[in-house]
Design an enzyme around this catalytic site. Structure first.
Site, PDB file in Angstrom:
ATOM      1  N   LYS A 229       0.841  -1.197   0.000  1.00 17.46           N
ATOM      2  CA  LYS A 229       0.000   0.000   0.000  1.00 17.46           C
ATOM      3  C   LYS A 229       0.879   1.251   0.000  1.00 17.46           C
ATOM      4  O   LYS A 229       1.860   1.324   0.740  1.00 17.46           O
ATOM      5  CB  LYS A 229      -0.909  -0.017   1.233  1.00 17.46           C
ATOM      6  CG  LYS A 229      -1.895   1.142   1.287  1.00 17.46           C
ATOM      7  CD  LYS A 229      -2.837   1.025   2.477  1.00 17.46           C
ATOM      8  CE  LYS A 229      -3.840   2.170   2.491  1.00 17.46           C
ATOM      9  NZ  LYS A 229      -4.796   2.071   3.614  1.00 17.46           N
TER      10      LYS A 229
ATOM     11  N   SER B 267      -9.360   2.584   2.252  1.00 17.33           N
ATOM     12  CA  SER B 267      -8.420   3.283   1.397  1.00 17.33           C
ATOM     13  C   SER B 267      -7.414   2.366   0.708  1.00 17.33           C
ATOM     14  O   SER B 267      -6.658   2.793  -0.160  1.00 17.33           O
ATOM     15  CB  SER B 267      -7.656   4.323   2.212  1.00 17.33           C
ATOM     16  OG  SER B 267      -6.930   3.718   3.267  1.00 17.33           O
TER      17      SER B 267
ATOM     18  N   SER C 167     -10.186   0.317   6.368  1.00 14.82           N
ATOM     19  CA  SER C 167      -9.543   0.440   5.064  1.00 14.82           C
ATOM     20  C   SER C 167      -8.890  -0.823   4.520  1.00 14.82           C
ATOM     21  O   SER C 167      -8.488  -0.851   3.359  1.00 14.82           O
ATOM     22  CB  SER C 167      -8.503   1.568   5.101  1.00 14.82           C
ATOM     23  OG  SER C 167      -9.139   2.812   5.201  1.00 14.82           O
TER      24      SER C 167
END
Length: 521
Positions: free
Chosen positions: A107, A182, A206
């Site tokens: 990420k 996210s 997320s």
């Protein structure tokens, strides 16, 4: 005898002048006289010596980078159809290990040395970290191969997938729908088979939101089990990193590698922290386990989501589990408690301290902090609208009410934690839908701010509370919604919540359900 040459040092900070103090005095309403301000300015000149000394000292970092890599490249749109890649690279870890032969996406809120990191935002456009986050080092040490950075929401402050500075990340099952955030790109890349596993981050859901929307297994582990060292903070009391994979086995294996004590760099971790061999324990008999279906967790969900999750959970009776309803009325208030604590805390951490926070011992990524400070100072107009709204609202709260509601929220959080713990004394795990509905349609680029806000935060009813309390929470696919006129059939997530540091039981229940589902296909 040769004359000693003078030593020159750049000034670490500019000493405050009376004019500076007068301006601050007026802002803070301290009512100091000019004479007092002059005396204070003289005293403050002496305090600058400490800043000079600290500024000259060498800043220690995380362990030295071991594995060679090149900066990589930003993929072209034609090679990135769902916009899931933020950056491509190829870093091969150790030749052997638990993760040998496995590929990963990281990420883009987590540092990979020598590879650009933007955290989905224009504010970090030119930042390249010089260190690997601890979890990245552990993946490489275990033989993993990192193929790139995955796209994220702008500064990770959204549960949708529409605020990334490049382009929206699209759902792997239906590109007309959001992917969730996210950790949007991490979920999509695993779902598409471009990588075997991915690292996600979770502050309000997320990891679990995009995993649910894309049909994956995603785990927000117990707070502190996985070190957060080297990732961009939103709010340290809710920050988590964790695994995302297609199977329970891969999720357990990845957690086994990335979890564990980080030599004091992460303040949340006790030195006595131990990590079970999760991957060898997931296939244990679950007969006799008590599964509590959280009544309040079903209430805000569509009928389709409720029925799919209940039907999936009922399969566990075939493995000898006892499945019963349980009520925790305070669960309904979990999102409100998260909002006043994590929201104001996020303002303090992300805005006032540039993504690193205060009041904790451990490692602070100073290069990341400095880049965020420069970006936020030089390009405030490039902050995305949702983050601007957060900044304005919590600055307003801070100015009028101080930390009154933050403090009360934390007090209430202690009670919410006790309520969950009491239920988990009776039940081995709690089960509920991960999200209230399947993935929404991608809104138009010119949507209103109200529509943007709704798309980014309306799915977090069940996820946020467990970030605040720190309980482990895993999502897995329970089934699919029927196709509609404007949407294909889409995954529906089931969330399993366990006792703190009892990821073993969470994995065992998830694995039992995974096997039952596979047998009945």
């Amino acid at each position: 005898m040769a004359e000693a040459r003078p030593t020159y040092h750049s000034t670490a900070i500019r000493p405050p002048q009376v004019e500076d103090l007068r301006e601050l005095n007026d802002e803070l309403k301290l009512m100091c006289t000019d004479h007092q301000l002059q005396e204070m300015a003289d005293v403050m000149k002496g305090l600058t010596g400490a800043y000079q000394r600290v500024g000259e000292m060498v800043d220690p970092t995380v362990p030295k980078v071991k594995y060679p890599r090149t900066p990589g490249y930003r993929p072209q749109p034609e090679d990135n159809p769902c916009n899931a890649w933020a950056w491509r690279c190829d870093i091969q870890g150790a030749p052997t290990g638990k993760l040998a032969g496995k590929t990963f996406a990281i990420k883009d809120n987590t540092a990979v040395a020598g590879v650009p990191m933007r955290n989905g935002s224009k504010l970090l456009e030119n930042y390249t970290p010089e260190f690997d986050a601890t979890v990245v080092s552990r993946i490489l040490d275990a033989g993993g191969r990192i193929l790139g950075k995955s796209g994220v929401e702008d500064l990770c402050f959204s549960g949708s997938s529409i605020t990334n500075t490049d382009a929206p990340v699209r759902n792997a099952h239906d590109q007309s729908c959001i992917a969730g955030g996210s950790s949007s790109g991490s979920a999509v890349l695993v779902a598409l088979g471009e990588v075997d596993m991915a690292l996600g981050g979770d502050q309000g859901g997320s990891i679990r939101i995009p995993s649910s929307y894309n049909g994956l297994v995603g785990l927000k582990a117990t707070w502190g089990l996985v070190p957060y060292t080297g990732a961009s903070n939103i709010e340290p009391t809710v920050d988590h990193l964790g695994p995302m994979a297609k199977t329970v086995a891969d999720c357990a294996l990845m957690l086994e590698v990335i979890a564990g004590y980080d030599d004091g760099r992460d303040h949340r971790q006790p030195a006595s922290l131990t990590v079970p061999q999760y991957s060898t324990l997931i296939d244990q008999d679950v007969a006799g386990k008590k599964i509590g279906l959280l009544k309040e967790g079903f209430e805000p969900c569509t009928q389709t989501v409720q029925s799919v999750v209940r039907e999936a959970a009922s399969k566990l009776t075939q493995a000898g589990c006892v499945v019963e309803d349980v009520s925790i009325p305070m669960h309904i208030d979990g999102k409100a408690i998260w909002t006043v604590t994590a929201g104001q805390g996020a303002y303090k951490c992300m805005v006032e301290s540039n993504g690193t926070g205060y009041f904790a011992k451990g490692f602070y990524p100073t290069s990341m902090q400095e880049s965020m400070y420069r970006g936020r100072t030089a390009y405030p107009h490039d902050i995305q609208p949702l983050y601007k709204c957060v900044s304005l609202f919590f600055k307003y709260i801070d100015r009028l009410y101080g930390n009154r509601f933050y403090a009360k929220g934390q007090n209430l959080l202690c009670e919410l934690d006790r309520r969950y713990n009491a239920a988990l004394e009776e039940f081995d795990v709690l089960v509920m839908p991960t999200l209230p509905d399947v993935a929404a349609k991608m809104p138009p680029a010119d949507c209103s701010f109200d529509e943007l806000h709704t798309n980014c935060l309306n799915m977090t009813f069940n996820t946020m509370a467990f970030n605040s309390t720190g309980h482990p929470a895993l999502t897995m696919n329970a089934g699919f919604s029927p196709p509609e006129a404007e949407r294909k059939k889409l995954p529906i997530g089931l969330m399993i919540v366990g006792k703190k540091f009892d990821e073993v039981t969470v994995f065992q229940v998830a694995r039992a359900l995974e096997k039952l589902t596979a047998q009945q296909k």
